[in-house]
Motif scaffolding. Structure first.
Motif, PDB file in Angstrom:
ATOM      1  N   ALA A  44       1.530  -8.547  10.383  1.00  0.00           N
ATOM      2  CA  ALA A  44       2.280  -7.817   9.310  1.00  0.00           C
ATOM      3  C   ALA A  44       1.972  -6.557   9.238  1.00  0.00           C
ATOM      4  O   ALA A  44       2.306  -5.927   8.249  1.00  0.00           O
ATOM      5  CB  ALA A  44       1.613  -8.654   8.028  1.00  0.00           C
ATOM      6  N   ASN A  45       1.574  -6.112  10.237  1.00  0.00           N
ATOM      7  CA  ASN A  45       1.019  -4.439  10.722  1.00  0.00           C
ATOM      8  C   ASN A  45       0.048  -4.224   9.470  1.00  0.00           C
ATOM      9  O   ASN A  45       0.181  -2.871   9.346  1.00  0.00           O
ATOM     10  CB  ASN A  45       2.214  -3.679  10.590  1.00  0.00           C
ATOM     11  CG  ASN A  45       2.185  -2.272  11.180  1.00  0.00           C
ATOM     12  OD1 ASN A  45       1.396  -2.116  11.856  1.00  0.00           O
ATOM     13  ND2 ASN A  45       2.937  -1.521  10.739  1.00  0.00           N
ATOM     14  N   ALA A  46      -1.071  -4.809   9.086  1.00  0.00           N
ATOM     15  CA  ALA A  46      -1.990  -4.296   8.266  1.00  0.00           C
ATOM     16  C   ALA A  46      -2.821  -3.348   9.108  1.00  0.00           C
ATOM     17  O   ALA A  46      -2.920  -3.753  10.177  1.00  0.00           O
ATOM     18  CB  ALA A  46      -2.712  -5.589   7.764  1.00  0.00           C
ATOM     19  N   TYR A  47      -3.296  -2.516   8.170  1.00  0.00           N
ATOM     20  CA  TYR A  47      -3.962  -1.345   8.755  1.00  0.00           C
ATOM     21  C   TYR A  47      -5.518  -1.864   8.922  1.00  0.00           C
ATOM     22  O   TYR A  47      -6.351  -1.220   9.600  1.00  0.00           O
ATOM     23  CB  TYR A  47      -3.635  -0.025   8.238  1.00  0.00           C
ATOM     24  CG  TYR A  47      -4.356   0.345   7.193  1.00  0.00           C
ATOM     25  CD1 TYR A  47      -5.523   1.122   7.136  1.00  0.00           C
ATOM     26  CD2 TYR A  47      -3.810   0.153   5.927  1.00  0.00           C
ATOM     27  CE1 TYR A  47      -6.302   1.233   5.989  1.00  0.00           C
ATOM     28  CE2 TYR A  47      -4.599   0.534   4.610  1.00  0.00           C
ATOM     29  CZ  TYR A  47      -5.631   0.832   4.668  1.00  0.00           C
ATOM     30  OH  TYR A  47      -6.233   1.278   3.677  1.00  0.00           O
ATOM     31  N   TRP A  64      -2.460  -8.622  11.279  1.00  0.00           N
ATOM     32  CA  TRP A  64      -1.856  -7.840  12.308  1.00  0.00           C
ATOM     33  C   TRP A  64      -0.662  -7.866  12.627  1.00  0.00           C
ATOM     34  O   TRP A  64       0.339  -6.740  12.821  1.00  0.00           O
ATOM     35  CB  TRP A  64      -2.863  -8.047  13.511  1.00  0.00           C
ATOM     36  CG  TRP A  64      -4.353  -7.821  13.632  1.00  0.00           C
ATOM     37  CD1 TRP A  64      -5.153  -8.423  14.540  1.00  0.00           C
ATOM     38  CD2 TRP A  64      -5.124  -7.024  12.697  1.00  0.00           C
ATOM     39  NE1 TRP A  64      -6.623  -8.175  14.035  1.00  0.00           N
ATOM     40  CE2 TRP A  64      -6.482  -7.137  12.941  1.00  0.00           C
ATOM     41  CE3 TRP A  64      -4.757  -5.837  11.668  1.00  0.00           C
ATOM     42  CZ2 TRP A  64      -7.567  -6.528  12.142  1.00  0.00           C
ATOM     43  CZ3 TRP A  64      -6.002  -5.327  10.930  1.00  0.00           C
ATOM     44  CH2 TRP A  64      -7.008  -5.450  11.173  1.00  0.00           C
ATOM     45  N   GLN A  95      -1.401   5.171   4.405  1.00  0.00           N
ATOM     46  CA  GLN A  95      -1.129   4.584   5.852  1.00  0.00           C
ATOM     47  C   GLN A  95       0.295   4.126   6.009  1.00  0.00           C
ATOM     48  O   GLN A  95       0.712   3.244   6.573  1.00  0.00           O
ATOM     49  CB  GLN A  95      -2.022   3.247   5.986  1.00  0.00           C
ATOM     50  CG  GLN A  95      -3.442   3.592   5.648  1.00  0.00           C
ATOM     51  CD  GLN A  95      -4.235   4.564   6.588  1.00  0.00           C
ATOM     52  OE1 GLN A  95      -3.992   4.275   7.826  1.00  0.00           O
ATOM     53  NE2 GLN A  95      -4.987   5.387   6.336  1.00  0.00           N
ATOM     54  N   SER A  96       1.221   5.334   5.702  1.00  0.00           N
ATOM     55  CA  SER A  96       2.867   5.005   6.141  1.00  0.00           C
ATOM     56  C   SER A  96       3.121   3.677   5.491  1.00  0.00           C
ATOM     57  O   SER A  96       4.153   3.010   6.069  1.00  0.00           O
ATOM     58  CB  SER A  96       2.975   5.040   7.468  1.00  0.00           C
ATOM     59  OG  SER A  96       2.420   6.083   8.353  1.00  0.00           O
ATOM     60  N   ASN A 147       0.902  -1.127  -0.109  1.00  0.00           N
ATOM     61  CA  ASN A 147       0.023   0.005   0.088  1.00  0.00           C
ATOM     62  C   ASN A 147       0.834   1.158   0.015  1.00  0.00           C
ATOM     63  O   ASN A 147       1.927   1.296   0.595  1.00  0.00           O
ATOM     64  CB  ASN A 147      -0.855   0.033   1.128  1.00  0.00           C
ATOM     65  CG  ASN A 147      -1.873   1.000   1.290  1.00  0.00           C
ATOM     66  OD1 ASN A 147      -2.519   1.433   0.300  1.00  0.00           O
ATOM     67  ND2 ASN A 147      -2.154   1.247   2.356  1.00  0.00           N
ATOM     68  N   ARG A 199       1.681   0.818   5.441  1.00  0.00           N
ATOM     69  CA  ARG A 199       1.305  -0.362   6.022  1.00  0.00           C
ATOM     70  C   ARG A 199       0.493  -1.152   5.040  1.00  0.00           C
ATOM     71  O   ARG A 199      -0.595  -0.442   4.190  1.00  0.00           O
ATOM     72  CB  ARG A 199       0.392  -0.012   7.288  1.00  0.00           C
ATOM     73  CG  ARG A 199       1.429   0.407   8.183  1.00  0.00           C
ATOM     74  CD  ARG A 199       0.829   0.900   9.246  1.00  0.00           C
ATOM     75  NE  ARG A 199      -0.176  -0.047  10.204  1.00  0.00           N
ATOM     76  CZ  ARG A 199      -1.210   0.113  11.049  1.00  0.00           C
ATOM     77  NH1 ARG A 199      -1.630   1.391  11.249  1.00  0.00           N
ATOM     78  NH2 ARG A 199      -1.984  -0.937  11.597  1.00  0.00           N
ATOM     79  N   PRO A 200       0.512  -2.578   4.892  1.00  0.00           N
ATOM     80  CA  PRO A 200      -0.524  -3.264   4.038  1.00  0.00           C
ATOM     81  C   PRO A 200      -1.930  -3.446   4.486  1.00  0.00           C
ATOM     82  O   PRO A 200      -2.213  -3.059   5.597  1.00  0.00           O
ATOM     83  CB  PRO A 200       0.306  -4.638   4.022  1.00  0.00           C
ATOM     84  CG  PRO A 200       0.738  -4.866   5.431  1.00  0.00           C
ATOM     85  CD  PRO A 200       1.280  -3.261   5.559  1.00  0.00           C
ATOM     86  N   TYR A 201      -2.708  -3.850   3.512  1.00  0.00           N
ATOM     87  CA  TYR A 201      -4.058  -4.076   3.876  1.00  0.00           C
ATOM     88  C   TYR A 201      -4.447  -5.488   3.384  1.00  0.00           C
ATOM     89  O   TYR A 201      -3.800  -6.062   2.707  1.00  0.00           O
ATOM     90  CB  TYR A 201      -5.025  -3.069   3.292  1.00  0.00           C
ATOM     91  CG  TYR A 201      -5.171  -3.128   1.962  1.00  0.00           C
ATOM     92  CD1 TYR A 201      -6.222  -4.036   1.267  1.00  0.00           C
ATOM     93  CD2 TYR A 201      -4.502  -2.347   1.457  1.00  0.00           C
ATOM     94  CE1 TYR A 201      -6.182  -3.833  -0.283  1.00  0.00           C
ATOM     95  CE2 TYR A 201      -4.375  -2.438  -0.224  1.00  0.00           C
ATOM     96  CZ  TYR A 201      -5.253  -3.306  -0.949  1.00  0.00           C
ATOM     97  OH  TYR A 201      -5.369  -3.047  -2.114  1.00  0.00           O
TER      98      TYR A 201
END
Length: 146
Positions: A101-104, A99, A64-65, A61, A67-69
């Motif tokens: 993986a730091n997904a937003y 989460w 969102q800095s 992505n 961060r993946p979704y």
């Protein structure tokens, strides 16, 4: 038992997906998914049988800095095992992966006429912030149960 599926689960996964849609691709398509970076397929087993599964795609992505979704697709539970909490375990497994993986966010779509909407809402999904839209190159699926 809930775990991530491997290529060895291909035939069982295809048989289970037939309860979702009748035109299931060959097991080689399953192997392609398993090998795709950022794709995870979680499944619940009972008595050695695959009884529930869903696919998570983690997408890179630019907002969102960075961060993946996540996008969840192909959610299916064998008709004989519905309402027993198996899919709740599968979804928890996929949520944990997203989460970590730091997904937003995690997105999914469900048919308006399916009973699944209430299930997703109990897991915390909401349709009140966004309006989902799509364009298809294939006809919409009809209800299919075996």
């Amino acid at each position: 038992m809930t775990r991530f599926l491997t290529s060895e689960d291909a035939e069982n996964a295809c048989a289970l997906l037939a309860h979702l849609m009748p035109d299931i691709a060959a097991p080689t398509a399953f192997a392609t998914l398993i090998d795709h970076p950022g794709t995870f397929i979680a499944g619940a087993h009972a008595g050695g049988d695959l009884i529930a599964m869903a696919t998570l795609h983690l997408m890179p992505n630019m907002t969102q800095s960075g961060r993946p979704y996540g996008v969840i697709e192909n959610v299916v539970t064998h008709p004989d095992h519905r309402g027993k909490g198996h899919m709740r375990g599968v979804m928890a497994h996929l949520h944990k992966q997203a989460w970590q993986a730091n997904a937003y966010k995690i997105m999914l779509m469900t048919g308006r006429d399916t009973g699944a909407k209430g299930f997703y809402e109990k897991l915390g999904y909401s349709a009140d912030q966004k309006h989902g839209m799509q364009i298809r190159q294939v006809p919409p699926r009809t209800t299919h149960t075996k």
